[in-house]
Scaffold this motif. Structure first.
Motif, PDB file in Angstrom:
ATOM      1  N   CYS A 162       0.850  -1.200   0.000  1.00  0.00           N
ATOM      2  CA  CYS A 162       0.000   0.000   0.000  1.00  0.00           C
ATOM      3  C   CYS A 162       0.885   1.248   0.000  1.00  0.00           C
ATOM      4  O   CYS A 162       1.570   1.527   0.980  1.00  0.00           O
ATOM      5  N   SER A 163       0.847   1.993  -1.092  1.00  0.00           N
ATOM      6  CA  SER A 163       1.663   3.211  -1.154  1.00  0.00           C
ATOM      7  C   SER A 163       0.911   4.427  -0.625  1.00  0.00           C
ATOM      8  O   SER A 163       1.522   5.391  -0.171  1.00  0.00           O
ATOM      9  N   PHE A 164      -0.430   4.375  -0.673  1.00  0.00           N
ATOM     10  CA  PHE A 164      -1.233   5.529  -0.250  1.00  0.00           C
ATOM     11  C   PHE A 164      -2.545   4.986   0.312  1.00  0.00           C
ATOM     12  O   PHE A 164      -3.393   4.488  -0.423  1.00  0.00           O
ATOM     13  N   GLY A 165      -2.684   5.059   1.640  1.00  0.00           N
ATOM     14  CA  GLY A 165      -3.850   4.467   2.277  1.00  0.00           C
ATOM     15  C   GLY A 165      -4.457   5.370   3.342  1.00  0.00           C
ATOM     16  O   GLY A 165      -3.925   6.428   3.678  1.00  0.00           O
ATOM     17  N   VAL A 166      -5.582   4.905   3.865  1.00  0.00           N
ATOM     18  CA  VAL A 166      -6.295   5.612   4.930  1.00  0.00           C
ATOM     19  C   VAL A 166      -6.659   4.616   6.018  1.00  0.00           C
ATOM     20  O   VAL A 166      -7.085   3.491   5.720  1.00  0.00           O
ATOM     21  N   MET A 167      -6.495   5.034   7.254  1.00  0.00           N
ATOM     22  CA  MET A 167      -6.841   4.243   8.425  1.00  0.00           C
ATOM     23  C   MET A 167      -7.917   5.000   9.201  1.00  0.00           C
ATOM     24  O   MET A 167      -7.748   6.185   9.500  1.00  0.00           O
TER      25      MET A 167
END
Length: 268
Positions: A117-122
């Motif tokens: 995952c290079s660009f994610g949201v938590m």
């Protein structure tokens, strides 16, 4: 197209239960898309509904007729016709357009793929479906690949979340019921928390990939337990007289600041 004329019909009762119960949706791994835009978005992404439910008046709408024609050659697709009165009871909107699609909730690879995952949201403990849907919409628009939701977040596939997401669900890998603390420890990039406590401005922070942005509960923000595991903290500087932003608005600001920085890096 088969007709349903009674509220006692087994399929009709199943649709009512899917609209009302998040537990039932999660157990059955099913969701209902309400309206032309959501159904068209799902089809455009290569999805195919298990069933279409059409109201009497909806069958006369050109866009809905196009969807019916687009899917009628699929042998496994069930189509159901309902009176407007019956349809209104299973629609989640005040003024139904006249089409529902029953879909299988997409199954995505294990969160073991976190390293990819290079660009994610938590998301931790997001409670409002409208907020969740808006965050997903911003995430999809910013080209986020994965969204990781804690166990106590609101239902990702509820009617309200789907409406607010406006089709974003079909452009993201959504991982529900995730241990975010464990996930943070396994990630090879940076996890950056949006918080006002001990944070630097999002506009001065270096937000290079790989990165995951963490956003917390509408009232309490991110938990102390998760914050202890996170690499950096960022905040949105607000020169006005409001103390805080809605979490969906804050998420949009942070995600698109990353987009801005990424574009600057690729410019000659």
């Amino acid at each position: 197209m088969r007709c349903i004329s009674s509220r006692q019909h087994p399929f009709y009762k199943k649709m009512l239960k899917l609209q009302a119960s998040s537990t039932y949706r999660q157990t059955e791994k099913l969701a209902l898309l309400d309206g032309v835009h959501l159904v068209e978005s799902y089809l455009a992404c290569g999805g195919m509904p298990l069933s279409l439910i059409i109201s009497e008046s909806g069958s006369q709408i050109q866009e809905i007729r196009h969807i019916i024609n687009q899917t009628k050659a699929v042998p496994a697709l069930d189509s159901w016709a309902l009176s407007d009165a019956l349809f209104k009871h299973i629609s989640s909107v005040k003024t139904p357009v006249g089409i529902l699609a029953l879909i299988q909730v997409p199954a995505h690879p294990s969160v073991g793929r976190i390293r990819d995952c290079s660009f994610g949201v938590m998301l931790e403990t997001i409670q409002d479906p409208g907020n969740l849907g808006s965050i997903l919409r911003s995430a999809a628009a910013a080209s986020v690949s994965d969204v990781f939701l804690s166990a106590d977040c609101t239902d990702c596939w509820s009617p309200r979340t789907l409406r607010a997401g406006m089709g974003a669900h079909f452009h993201l890998r959504l991982h529900e019921d995730i241990d975010l603390i464990k996930l943070t420890g396994e990630y090879g990039g940076e996890v950056v928390a949006a918080t006002m406590r001990d944070a630097v401005s999002v506009y001065t922070a270096n937000l290079q990939e790989p990165i995951i942005f963490a956003f917390g509960n509408e009232g309490n923000g991110l938990s102390e337990e998760l914050l202890k595991q996170i690499d950096r903290r960022i905040k949105i500087v607000m020169p006005g007289k409001i103390e805080s932003l809605n979490v969906a608005a804050a998420a949009a600001v942070c995600l698109f600041e990353h987009v801005r920085q990424r574009q600057l890096q690729t410019q000659p």
